[in-house]
Design an enzyme around this catalytic site. Structure first.
Site, short mmCIF file in Angstrom:
data_model
loop_
_atom_site.label_atom_id
_atom_site.label_comp_id
_atom_site.label_asym_id
_atom_site.label_seq_id
_atom_site.Cartn_x
_atom_site.Cartn_y
_atom_site.Cartn_z
CE LYS A 12 3.93 -4.39 1.88
NZ LYS A 12 3.40 -5.13 0.70
CB SER A 26 0.06 -3.52 0.05
OG SER A 26 0.98 -4.60 -0.06
CB SER A 49 1.89 -5.52 -3.08
OG SER A 49 0.52 -5.65 -2.80
#
Length: 599
Positions: free
Chosen positions: A76, A150, A174
């Site tokens: 990420k 997210s 997330s």
């Protein structure tokens, strides 16, 4: 090697052991990125030559010295990877890190290869996956649905089989919501178990690095490597890796029926009920728990203290570059500029009161099972109500880090409309192994393909560390010797150890035998087109205890070899065919417990 090559860790290592070059794996990864035709998944992909150069540093294939040898993963883009920009999905914020985040370094040292940096809700603020200035990642299962955030890009990359696993972060869900919406596993560790050194913070007191994988085994393998204490991280904690033995019957808390929130999504309501039935079928005891105080805790996350903490993480940049923020993200952070220290302390006081109130509730059960998300939303529905729908997705996730719990999101099947169904198992801090063990059994019972790949769940992995102590014998029990049933005490007296709940291969029939006290079933092997999978338990005994146990088994029961659905086989109970005269065929119930409950 075919484009259909599965990318779970075991399958890749088997291919490497057979001579498949890692360079071809790199080319296959890059090909899959191109075939996905989804520019929203990655913000940055490493150059092919750089990846090939990294391959040359691995040395010869050695999965013992390097347990992630040649395994591709994605990161990420709020987690540092040396030589690749970190943007947090905000191009004006970008910087080029000179060293890996602590968790990335540990995984690379274990032989894993970083393919690239994945998209996210900007500054990890959101559960929807669309709050990004880049292209929006498409949900891997249904492009009309939001991908979840997210950690959207990390989840989609894993679900599409582009990488074997990926790293996300989790503050409010997330690392769980995108897993549930893309039919993969999302492991959210205990806060502090994985270092956040080299991670752009959202709420530093709550942030976790999370792990997306196609299977629970793979997620756990990555966790074991990455969970190391870090003296540079003030929030790092050492939980150790000594898991307590899994008890055969666990007490699992579930939201009381009147407290469950699905916002009108009947398909998700039914899927959750089916998951609870699966847990009960494994022998666990479900207890309904009032959930109002959990929801009240969840509501704190987007009030006072923790909104201010998000603003504090990027205050200087926000104050000088307000135009660089996504409109929704700007609205959230902008609201924090009006908060005071008084607001923050009020939040701390409210949380402490709720933690004190909920502590005995959490301690009263072994773990909890909640829906991962209460509903699926389409991109169009989110566009109409961006704040409300995002908030609703966090119904069962927002309270977890505030209450210092660990969790794992796991696929449980398909809803009646074909969309993914998922639950999240939660427990108090440090019980990561417990939730993973139960998640493993649930996932295997779902008989799902992995992510959006169509690959089947591989045979049960048993690492050397997890293998049975030398000399112990596995025993499959199917009836009155199951945990909690009348003859289980015979196993307990011999100091047998429960290993796991399991299912037979789909080639057995189960009968209720006449004239037995206590009531007993008989298991008979047949051909696959005539049989079904039957719920069983696996216990372990010493050779001496096994001999004593077998010697006491009365006819018409006996011990033979029982094939299990994961491809393994163990000694276990079978019945002589002569005993079936007058017996009732109860195969349709799928197991002795289910039959007893119906009787």
């Amino acid at each position: 090697m075919s484009n259909s090559q599965a990318f779970d860790i075991g399958s890749l290592h088997a291919a490497y052991a057979g001579g498949w070059p890692v360079s071809e794996m790199i080319d296959l990864v890059l090909s899959r990125i191109e075939q996905a035709a989804d520019p929203g998944i990655f913000i940055e992909v490493a150059e092919r030559q750089a990846l090939l150069n990294e391959v040359t540093t691995l040395g010869s294939f050695d999965p013992v010295a390097k347990p992630l040898w040649g395994i591709p993963f994605a990161v990420k883009d709020n987690i540092d990877v040396a030589g690749l920009p970190t943007t947090a999905a905000c191009p004006d914020y970008a910087y080029l890190p000179q060293k890996d985040a602590a968790v990335v370094r540990l995984l690379r040292e274990a032989g894993a290869i970083v393919i690239g940096k994945t998209n996210l809700d900007q500054f990890a603020t959101g559960l929807v996956g669309v709050r990004t200035p880049y292209s929006i990642p498409r949900n891997a299962v249904d492009p009309n649905l939001v991908p979840g955030g997210s950690s959207s890009g990390s989840a989609v990359a894993t679900a599409r089989g582009i990488v074997s696993f990926s790293l996300g972060t989790d503050t409010a869900g997330s690392g769980r919501i995108p897993a549930g919406l893309n039919n993969i596993v999302g492991l959210k560790p205990s806060v502090g178990a994985l270092s956040t050194t080299g991670v752009v913070p959202a709420c530093r007191t709550l942030d976790c690095v999370s792990i997306f994988a196609l299977t629970v085994d793979d997620a756990w393998s990555v966790f074991e490597i990455a969970a190391k204490p870090d003296p540079e991280d003030a929030y790092s904690r050492d939980f150790g890796m000594n898991a307590t033995p899994l008890r055969p019957v666990l007490t699992i808390g579930v939201p009381a029926k009147e407290d469950r929130q699905f916002f009108g999504d009947e398909a998700m309501t039914a899927a959750y009920a089916q998951a609870l039935h699966a847990l009960a079928s494994l022998g666990h005891r479900l207890v309904e728990i009032p959930f109002d105080d959990f929801y009240a805790t969840a509501n704190l996350l987007y009030e006072g203290a923790w909104v201010a903490e998000r603003y504090a993480a990027v205050k200087d940049f926000f104050d000088s570059h307000p135009q660089s923020f996504h409109p929704v993200t700007h609205r959230i952070y902008g609201a924090a500029t009006t908060l005071t220290a008084v607001d923050a302390f009020r939040g701390f006081y409210a949380l402490q009161a709720l933690k004190r109130k909920l502590a005995p509730v959490i301690a009263s059960v072994d773990l909890f099972c909640v829906p991962t998300a209460p509903c699926h939303y389409t991109v169009a529905e989110l566009d109409a109500e961006p704040i409300r729908e995002n908030s609703r997705l966090g119904t069962y996730t927002n309270f977890v880090n505030l209450l210092d719990m660990c969790g794992i999101a796991v696929p449980t099947g398909k809803r009646k409309d074909g969309l993914p169904a998922s639950v999240t198992l939660l427990a108090s801090s440090g019980k990561d192994a417990l939730v993973a063990d139960v998640a493993r059994a649930l996932h295997r019972g779902s008989d799902l393909s992995l992510g959006a790949t169509g690959w089947r769940l591989p045979a049960r992995k048993q690492s050397p560390e997890a293998a049975a102590p030398s000399g112990l014998i596995d025993l499959v029990v199917v009836g009155a010797h199951l945990s909690g049933l009348p003859l289980n005490h015979q196993l307990q007296t011999l100091k047998a150890c429960f290993v796991r709940a399991a299912k037979t291969a789909p080639s057995y029939r189960l009968y209720a035998l006449p004239g037995q006290t206590p009531p007993k079933p008989g298991l008979v092997r047949v051909t696959e087109d005539e049989g079904a999978s039957i719920d069983v338990e696996v216990w372990q005994l010493t050779p001496e205890a096994f001999g004593n146990f077998v010697a006491a088994i009365p006819a018409p029961l006996g011990i033979g070899t029982v094939a299990l659905s994961d491809g393994t086989s163990c000694k276990g109970f079978l019945v002589e065919s002569v005993a079936l005269s007058g017996a009732s065929d109860i195969t349709a119930y799928g197991g002795w417990r289910r039959y007893l409950k119906s009787a």
